[in-house]
Design a protein around this motif. Structure first.
Motif, PDB file in Angstrom:
ATOM      1  N   LEU A  23      21.204 -30.283 -35.200  1.00 38.76           N
ATOM      2  CA  LEU A  23      22.193 -30.152 -33.846  1.00 38.76           C
ATOM      3  C   LEU A  23      21.920 -28.537 -33.546  1.00 38.76           C
ATOM      4  CD1 LEU A  23      25.463 -31.389 -33.058  1.00 38.76           C
ATOM      5  CD2 LEU A  23      24.994 -29.026 -32.889  1.00 38.76           C
ATOM      6  N   LEU A  24      22.091 -27.840 -34.246  1.00 42.33           N
ATOM      7  CA  LEU A  24      22.145 -26.386 -33.996  1.00 42.33           C
ATOM      8  C   LEU A  24      20.544 -25.920 -33.821  1.00 42.33           C
ATOM      9  CD1 LEU A  24      24.211 -24.684 -36.978  1.00 42.33           C
ATOM     10  CD2 LEU A  24      24.683 -24.981 -34.621  1.00 42.33           C
ATOM     11  N   GLN A  31      25.207 -20.075 -29.619  1.00 37.49           N
ATOM     12  CA  GLN A  31      25.957 -19.926 -30.906  1.00 37.49           C
ATOM     13  C   GLN A  31      26.994 -21.086 -30.561  1.00 37.49           C
ATOM     14  OE1 GLN A  31      27.073 -15.818 -30.659  1.00 37.49           O
ATOM     15  NE2 GLN A  31      25.300 -15.360 -32.197  1.00 37.49           N
ATOM     16  N   VAL A  32      27.080 -21.955 -31.534  1.00 31.64           N
ATOM     17  CA  VAL A  32      27.966 -23.110 -31.132  1.00 31.64           C
ATOM     18  C   VAL A  32      29.350 -23.151 -32.042  1.00 31.64           C
ATOM     19  CG1 VAL A  32      28.067 -25.763 -31.183  1.00 31.64           C
ATOM     20  CG2 VAL A  32      25.930 -24.449 -30.801  1.00 31.64           C
ATOM     21  N   PRO A  33      30.429 -23.276 -31.247  1.00 29.36           N
ATOM     22  CA  PRO A  33      31.710 -23.449 -31.978  1.00 29.36           C
ATOM     23  C   PRO A  33      31.878 -24.661 -33.235  1.00 29.36           C
ATOM     24  CG  PRO A  33      32.210 -23.163 -29.631  1.00 29.36           C
ATOM     25  CD  PRO A  33      30.577 -23.531 -29.967  1.00 29.36           C
ATOM     26  N   ARG A  71      31.374 -19.177 -34.572  1.00 28.68           N
ATOM     27  CA  ARG A  71      30.255 -19.887 -33.939  1.00 28.68           C
ATOM     28  C   ARG A  71      29.036 -19.682 -34.833  1.00 28.68           C
ATOM     29  NH1 ARG A  71      30.450 -20.266 -28.247  1.00 28.68           N
ATOM     30  NH2 ARG A  71      32.490 -19.869 -27.420  1.00 28.68           N
ATOM     31  N   TYR A  72      28.321 -20.655 -34.917  1.00 29.79           N
ATOM     32  CA  TYR A  72      27.182 -20.887 -35.675  1.00 29.79           C
ATOM     33  C   TYR A  72      25.742 -20.921 -35.024  1.00 29.79           C
ATOM     34  CZ  TYR A  72      30.647 -21.502 -38.924  1.00 29.79           C
ATOM     35  OH  TYR A  72      31.844 -21.423 -39.912  1.00 29.79           O
ATOM     36  N   ALA A 203      21.979 -32.091 -25.394  1.00 30.90           N
ATOM     37  CA  ALA A 203      21.368 -31.362 -26.592  1.00 30.90           C
ATOM     38  C   ALA A 203      22.076 -32.016 -27.737  1.00 30.90           C
ATOM     39  CB  ALA A 203      21.557 -29.883 -26.328  1.00 30.90           C
ATOM     40  N   ASN A 204      23.251 -32.123 -27.830  1.00 33.00           N
ATOM     41  CA  ASN A 204      24.156 -32.473 -29.035  1.00 33.00           C
ATOM     42  C   ASN A 204      23.631 -34.041 -29.420  1.00 33.00           C
ATOM     43  OD1 ASN A 204      25.619 -30.077 -29.077  1.00 33.00           O
ATOM     44  ND2 ASN A 204      27.366 -30.881 -28.449  1.00 33.00           N
TER      45      ASN A 204
END
Length: 277
Positions: A23-24, A31-33, A71-72, A203-204
């Protein structure tokens, strides 16, 4: 570092940790929470925390704090290092095993300036953002691009404010319609050179593996369809989305495709994703 390669492979061998990493990767360079990852994968926050801790331990992702939110982001440097180790060490650089991974040239190995590039824009509803992208790139590169858009969960019709705005800006909207991405999968589908997601939700999701190994990138932005308030306030959200896409696609259309190798093109479209206005 080379001694971390076994740890990384072991961590990615866990299906759920691999799902977080994938996913990332699809959302890069976002930068995804953590909460968004949890919702997208339907994983409890406590469970997700253990998955992310393992990925951080292996240096496969990075973490930043923004206010109270963590965030990652995928660590591209160590990801490349891991793939290089597999290719050069485990596979001994055998081209019969890894030709597609090492492919150094532009999509389809064709540098012809007289060919058109097939470009697909994906979002969830295919009623506004991806339709904007389709219309804008068609107007900017009629001689260079065949442009398509689709949705993972398309609406039955295009958003009326989006259509109104496109017409006001001089776009021909007669051929635009909301389409499911399955129209572009399988026999008879275009052989895409580029596939872009323009919303985070698309995108997820687990999108198909596209034939021909197109260059892909995530160009996420807020959904103007979700804007609230007066008609003027809603229209402003659509204008902002259109403006961001217009700026990004102006940069994309100006790329010297016949002069760039595949890696350079990938870096270029990733860099364009950081353009917000």
């Amino acid at each position: 570092m080379k001694e971390l390669i076994p740890l990384r492979l072991s961590i990615l061998g866990h299906p759920q940790r691999l799902a977080v990493f994938r996913l990332l990767m699809r959302r890069y360079p976002d930068q995804v929470p953590a909460g968004e990852i949890s919702d997208a994968l339907k994983v409890k926050s406590s469970t997700l925390s253990s998955y992310l801790s393992a990925l951080l331990q292996a240096n496969l992702v990075t973490k930043t704090r923004e206010g109270t939110s963590l965030r990652y982001q995928v660590n591209m440097e160590t990801t490349r290092e891991t793939l290089d180790s597999l290719y050069l060490d485990c596979c001994r650089g055998r081209p019969d095993l890894c030709t597609s991974y090492q492919q150094p040239v532009a999509p389809k190995e064709r540098h012809m300036t007289d060919r058109k590039y097939n470009v697909l824009f994906l979002c969830t509803g295919n009623s506004a953002r991806s339709i904007f992208a389709e219309a804008i790139l068609k107007s900017k590169g009629q001689d260079r691009f065949e442009v398509y858009s689709a949705g993972t969960q398309p609406q039955s019709s295009l958003n009326p404010i989006a259509l109104e705005m496109l017409k006001a800006k001089g776009h021909d909207t007669s051929a635009l319609r909301s389409k499911h991405m399955t129209e572009f999968i399988g026999e008879g589908a275009p052989d895409f050179d580029f596939v872009f997601t323009v919303c985070d939700q698309a995108a997820n999701e687990e999108c198909p593996t596209w034939e021909g190994q197109p260059i892909s990138a995530h160009w996420g932005m807020p959904d103007p369809v979700k804007a609230t308030g007066t008609h003027a306030e809603k229209s402003l959200a659509f204008h902002q989305a259109y403006g961001v896409l217009q700026h990004r696609l102006q940069g994309f259309a100006a790329l010297p495709f016949d002069q760039l190798d595949r890696i350079s093109l990938q870096n270029a479209v990733d860099e364009i994703a950081k353009t917000s206005d």
